[in-house]
Design a protein around this motif. Structure first.
Motif, PDB file in Angstrom:
ATOM      1  N   GLY A 167      44.437  43.769  18.637  1.00 40.50           N
ATOM      2  CA  GLY A 167      44.533  45.020  18.198  1.00 40.50           C
ATOM      3  C   GLY A 167      44.302  45.909  19.744  1.00 40.50           C
ATOM      4  O   GLY A 167      43.843  47.070  19.460  1.00 40.50           O
ATOM      5  N   ARG A 168      44.615  45.255  20.891  1.00 38.77           N
ATOM      6  CA  ARG A 168      44.785  46.057  22.063  1.00 38.77           C
ATOM      7  C   ARG A 168      45.926  46.937  22.055  1.00 38.77           C
ATOM      8  O   ARG A 168      46.767  46.510  21.748  1.00 38.77           O
ATOM      9  N   ARG A 169      45.722  48.054  22.712  1.00 39.25           N
ATOM     10  CA  ARG A 169      46.775  48.858  23.083  1.00 39.25           C
ATOM     11  C   ARG A 169      47.886  48.406  23.883  1.00 39.25           C
ATOM     12  O   ARG A 169      47.448  47.701  25.029  1.00 39.25           O
ATOM     13  N   VAL A 170      48.999  48.762  23.853  1.00 39.82           N
ATOM     14  CA  VAL A 170      50.028  48.187  24.955  1.00 39.82           C
ATOM     15  C   VAL A 170      50.137  49.275  26.013  1.00 39.82           C
ATOM     16  O   VAL A 170      50.665  50.515  25.679  1.00 39.82           O
ATOM     17  N   TRP A 171      50.062  48.944  27.155  1.00 38.63           N
ATOM     18  CA  TRP A 171      50.288  49.886  28.268  1.00 38.63           C
ATOM     19  C   TRP A 171      51.609  49.294  29.063  1.00 38.63           C
ATOM     20  O   TRP A 171      51.686  48.255  29.600  1.00 38.63           O
ATOM     21  N   LEU A 172      52.514  50.288  29.113  1.00 40.56           N
ATOM     22  CA  LEU A 172      53.933  50.207  29.820  1.00 40.56           C
ATOM     23  C   LEU A 172      53.774  50.894  30.994  1.00 40.56           C
ATOM     24  O   LEU A 172      53.540  52.029  30.811  1.00 40.56           O
ATOM     25  N   HIS A 173      53.921  50.156  32.137  1.00 40.40           N
ATOM     26  CA  HIS A 173      53.871  50.539  33.531  1.00 40.40           C
ATOM     27  C   HIS A 173      55.177  50.423  34.272  1.00 40.40           C
ATOM     28  O   HIS A 173      55.643  49.329  34.300  1.00 40.40           O
ATOM     29  N   HIS A 174      55.736  51.545  34.689  1.00 41.94           N
ATOM     30  CA  HIS A 174      56.758  51.370  35.673  1.00 41.94           C
ATOM     31  C   HIS A 174      56.501  52.056  37.189  1.00 41.94           C
ATOM     32  O   HIS A 174      55.884  52.969  37.161  1.00 41.94           O
ATOM     33  N   GLY A 175      56.846  51.051  38.146  1.00 47.17           N
ATOM     34  CA  GLY A 175      56.725  51.453  39.363  1.00 47.17           C
ATOM     35  C   GLY A 175      57.533  50.890  40.576  1.00 47.17           C
ATOM     36  O   GLY A 175      58.551  50.383  40.074  1.00 47.17           O
ATOM     37  N   SER A 176      57.084  50.947  41.616  1.00 38.92           N
ATOM     38  CA  SER A 176      57.814  50.327  42.823  1.00 38.92           C
ATOM     39  C   SER A 176      57.248  48.874  43.165  1.00 38.92           C
ATOM     40  O   SER A 176      56.523  48.447  42.203  1.00 38.92           O
ATOM     41  N   SER A 177      57.315  48.583  44.439  1.00 35.94           N
ATOM     42  CA  SER A 177      56.857  47.535  44.825  1.00 35.94           C
ATOM     43  C   SER A 177      55.441  47.250  45.045  1.00 35.94           C
ATOM     44  O   SER A 177      54.842  46.048  44.518  1.00 35.94           O
ATOM     45  N   ILE A 178      54.526  48.088  44.828  1.00 36.82           N
ATOM     46  CA  ILE A 178      53.108  47.982  44.850  1.00 36.82           C
ATOM     47  C   ILE A 178      52.672  47.863  43.571  1.00 36.82           C
ATOM     48  O   ILE A 178      51.935  46.963  43.376  1.00 36.82           O
ATOM     49  N   SER A 179      53.455  48.345  42.575  1.00 34.09           N
ATOM     50  CA  SER A 179      53.243  48.037  41.257  1.00 34.09           C
ATOM     51  C   SER A 179      53.491  46.776  40.777  1.00 34.09           C
ATOM     52  O   SER A 179      53.239  46.115  40.017  1.00 34.09           O
ATOM     53  N   HIS A 180      54.842  46.401  41.239  1.00 34.38           N
ATOM     54  CA  HIS A 180      55.344  45.047  40.997  1.00 34.38           C
ATOM     55  C   HIS A 180      54.177  43.791  41.693  1.00 34.38           C
ATOM     56  O   HIS A 180      54.161  42.632  40.915  1.00 34.38           O
ATOM     57  N   GLY A 181      53.480  44.278  42.677  1.00 37.21           N
ATOM     58  CA  GLY A 181      52.599  43.478  43.219  1.00 37.21           C
ATOM     59  C   GLY A 181      52.595  42.869  44.439  1.00 37.21           C
ATOM     60  O   GLY A 181      52.031  41.770  45.032  1.00 37.21           O
ATOM     61  N   SER A 182      53.452  43.336  45.330  1.00 42.61           N
ATOM     62  CA  SER A 182      53.904  43.137  46.930  1.00 42.61           C
ATOM     63  C   SER A 182      52.416  42.900  47.707  1.00 42.61           C
ATOM     64  O   SER A 182      51.704  43.803  47.399  1.00 42.61           O
ATOM     65  N   ASN A 183      52.112  41.763  48.081  1.00 40.15           N
ATOM     66  CA  ASN A 183      51.091  41.312  48.991  1.00 40.15           C
ATOM     67  C   ASN A 183      49.693  40.924  48.149  1.00 40.15           C
ATOM     68  O   ASN A 183      48.798  40.836  48.748  1.00 40.15           O
ATOM     69  N   ALA A 184      49.975  41.196  46.782  1.00 39.65           N
ATOM     70  CA  ALA A 184      48.684  40.658  46.205  1.00 39.65           C
ATOM     71  C   ALA A 184      48.480  39.201  46.212  1.00 39.65           C
ATOM     72  O   ALA A 184      49.825  38.588  46.286  1.00 39.65           O
ATOM     73  N   GLU A 185      47.492  38.441  46.211  1.00 39.92           N
ATOM     74  CA  GLU A 185      47.059  37.242  46.167  1.00 39.92           C
ATOM     75  C   GLU A 185      47.634  36.369  45.054  1.00 39.92           C
ATOM     76  O   GLU A 185      47.882  35.200  45.191  1.00 39.92           O
ATOM     77  N   SER A 186      47.719  37.146  44.002  1.00 38.08           N
ATOM     78  CA  SER A 186      48.028  36.228  42.672  1.00 38.08           C
ATOM     79  C   SER A 186      48.449  37.085  41.697  1.00 38.08           C
ATOM     80  O   SER A 186      48.085  38.486  41.662  1.00 38.08           O
ATOM     81  N   PRO A 187      48.960  36.792  40.581  1.00 36.49           N
ATOM     82  CA  PRO A 187      49.592  37.694  39.401  1.00 36.49           C
ATOM     83  C   PRO A 187      48.392  38.540  38.916  1.00 36.49           C
ATOM     84  O   PRO A 187      48.638  39.545  38.440  1.00 36.49           O
ATOM     85  N   THR A 188      47.306  37.780  38.724  1.00 32.25           N
ATOM     86  CA  THR A 188      46.147  38.891  38.217  1.00 32.25           C
ATOM     87  C   THR A 188      45.427  39.663  38.991  1.00 32.25           C
ATOM     88  O   THR A 188      44.485  40.301  38.716  1.00 32.25           O
ATOM     89  N   ALA A 189      45.887  39.415  40.292  1.00 35.37           N
ATOM     90  CA  ALA A 189      45.404  40.252  41.438  1.00 35.37           C
ATOM     91  C   ALA A 189      46.103  41.590  41.884  1.00 35.37           C
ATOM     92  O   ALA A 189      45.686  42.343  42.838  1.00 35.37           O
ATOM     93  N   THR A 190      47.128  42.013  40.973  1.00 35.08           N
ATOM     94  CA  THR A 190      47.931  43.356  41.277  1.00 35.08           C
ATOM     95  C   THR A 190      47.408  44.071  40.807  1.00 35.08           C
ATOM     96  O   THR A 190      46.638  43.729  39.669  1.00 35.08           O
ATOM     97  N   ASP A 361      47.105  45.240  50.749  1.00 38.88           N
ATOM     98  CA  ASP A 361      46.901  43.825  50.619  1.00 38.88           C
ATOM     99  C   ASP A 361      46.178  43.714  49.417  1.00 38.88           C
ATOM    100  O   ASP A 361      45.956  44.578  48.687  1.00 38.88           O
ATOM    101  N   SER A 362      45.442  42.431  49.131  1.00 38.69           N
ATOM    102  CA  SER A 362      44.733  42.325  48.042  1.00 38.69           C
ATOM    103  C   SER A 362      43.504  43.198  47.774  1.00 38.69           C
ATOM    104  O   SER A 362      43.092  43.607  46.688  1.00 38.69           O
TER     105      SER A 362
END
Length: 396
Positions: A167-190, A361-362
């Motif tokens: 029952g969690r709400r769905v959040w759709l986010h659109h952005g650039s490389s920082i939103s994509h996760g550039s330089n984050a250490e892992s996918p859950t760290a974006t 960075d992360s």
């Protein structure tokens, strides 16, 4: 010997992908639908939309061991150091339960001067997680945010069930490389993944490195995707690509918002301007890479005097976004604006400078994610849990 049970890799166990392409190896998640992928010729966008930022496998099982066969495609930009191998994050009942990488895989060499690409094939590999706690539990495997991934097989030592709807709400986010996760250490760290976790929402991440350019097909993708909350972090890519002037930028923002509102007329919609980036605050693009003591950094090539002729800087786009949203919000009470410097501003830059002058960075991702959760998902924020769930006309 383990008795493995195989589970089909399809939309029932994959979240965050808008399309699944069947390849010779397996299944490749895409973050733009097939019809949209036909509408752009840009090879870089083709690359980044197939990098599964925010895409994860989600299922319920009593398994204590999980294996995932994958074929990664790692990108190497000529003249820059190779990126580290992509990370697969395991969550057990929402908590960190393991982290792994996969050796081998394809290597895609990219010449950024011409965008010519050369693919060197490599072997598939296996992500293994063992020693998981006994008993039924929700499992999530987040795919690397910055390398294309073909999913070949999912195996467990106990049956898999489709994860129940929490029952969690769905959040759709659109952005650039920082939103994509550039330089984050892992996918859950974006920062979007961190904010989604703190806000208790399901993330659909349409962060597209270098390609938050107000493209009509992206607007239609946002329009057509079921979501309860939508945020658009726009402004930096039109500046650092030098893709448009002020005359084109304003109408493009209006057009993007008009398209989204066609099918999300009452959905809480947040427009976020760029975070602080000193090299482009008052200097137009384009940006290029250069070496600084052996480290790759970015530099803006424009002339600040050209602002008078309509060339864009971050200061210019923030002022224009604030003006547009203030104008539209008079007739659209569910439209909101957030100055990106509230997420990362001058004090943050002094404490956590941008390592390549453009991306955090992360630690910077953590700061931005925490701030977004506080300002947007918090009690006084536009995405506060008490707000009514919006209904998308074409979805559920």
């Amino acid at each position: 010997m383990t008795d493995w049970i195989s589970t089909p890799l399809d939309s029932r166990v994959l979240r965050g992908a808008l399309d699944l392409e069947h390849t010779a190896a397996g299944v490749r998640p895409h973050r733009l639908p097939a019809w949209a992928r036909k509408q752009y010729p840009d090879p870089f966008l083709s690359l980044v939309e197939a990098q599964p930022s925010g895409v994860r496998l989600v299922f319920r099982t009593a398994a204590t061991a999980v294996e995932l066969d994958v074929l990664p495609t790692r990108t190497v930009f000529r003249g820059t150091p190779p990126l580290p191998a992509g990370v697969y994050d395991l969550l057990v009942d929402g908590r960190p339960g393991g982290r792994a990488t996969v050796p081998g895989g394809n290597v895609l060499s990219v010449d950024t001067a011409t965008w010519a690409m050369t693919l060197r094939p490599g072997p598939a590999g296996t992500v293994r997680f063992a020693g998981l706690p006994a008993g039924d539990k929700d499992i999530e495997i987040w795919l690397p945010q910055a390398e294309m991934t073909e999913l070949i097989a999912l195996r467990t030592d106990a049956p898999v069930e489709i994860a129940p709807d929490r029952g969690r709400r769905v959040w759709l986010h659109h952005g650039s490389s920082i939103s994509h996760g550039s330089n984050a250490e892992s996918p859950t760290a974006t920062w979007p993944a961190l904010a989604a976790s703190a806000g208790g929402v399901e993330l659909v991440n349409l962060g597209l490195s270098g390609n938050a350019l107000l493209d009509p097909f992206t607007a239609r993708t946002v329009r057509d995707t079921p979501a309860d909350l939508i945020s658009l972090k726009v402004g930096i890519n039109p500046v650092n690509s030098d893709a448009m002037r002020l005359r084109a930028f304003g109408p493009a923002v209006h057009g993007f918002l008009d398209t989204v509102r066609e099918e999300h007329p009452g959905t809480p919609l947040l427009v976020v301007s760029p975070i602080l980036c000193p090299i482009q605050e008052d200097t137009p693009g384009p940006v290029v890479t250069e070496s600084d003591d052996g480290k790759v950094v970015f530099r803006a090539l424009g002339d600040p005097e050209d602002r008078a002729s309509g060339r864009l800087t971050l200061s210019v786009v923030r002022a224009e976004l604030a003006r547009i949203i203030a104008h539209r919000a008079a007739d659209d009470p569910n439209l909101h604006y957030l100055d990106g410097r509230a997420l990362y501003g001058e004090a943050d830059f002094a404490e956590l400078p941008l390592p390549d002058r453009l991306h955090p960075d992360s630690a910077g991702h953590r700061r931005i994610g925490e701030r977004f959760a506080e300002l947007v998902f918090g009690a006084d924020g536009p995405f506060a849990p008490g707000h009514a769930r919006a209904t998308h006309r074409r979805g559920t």
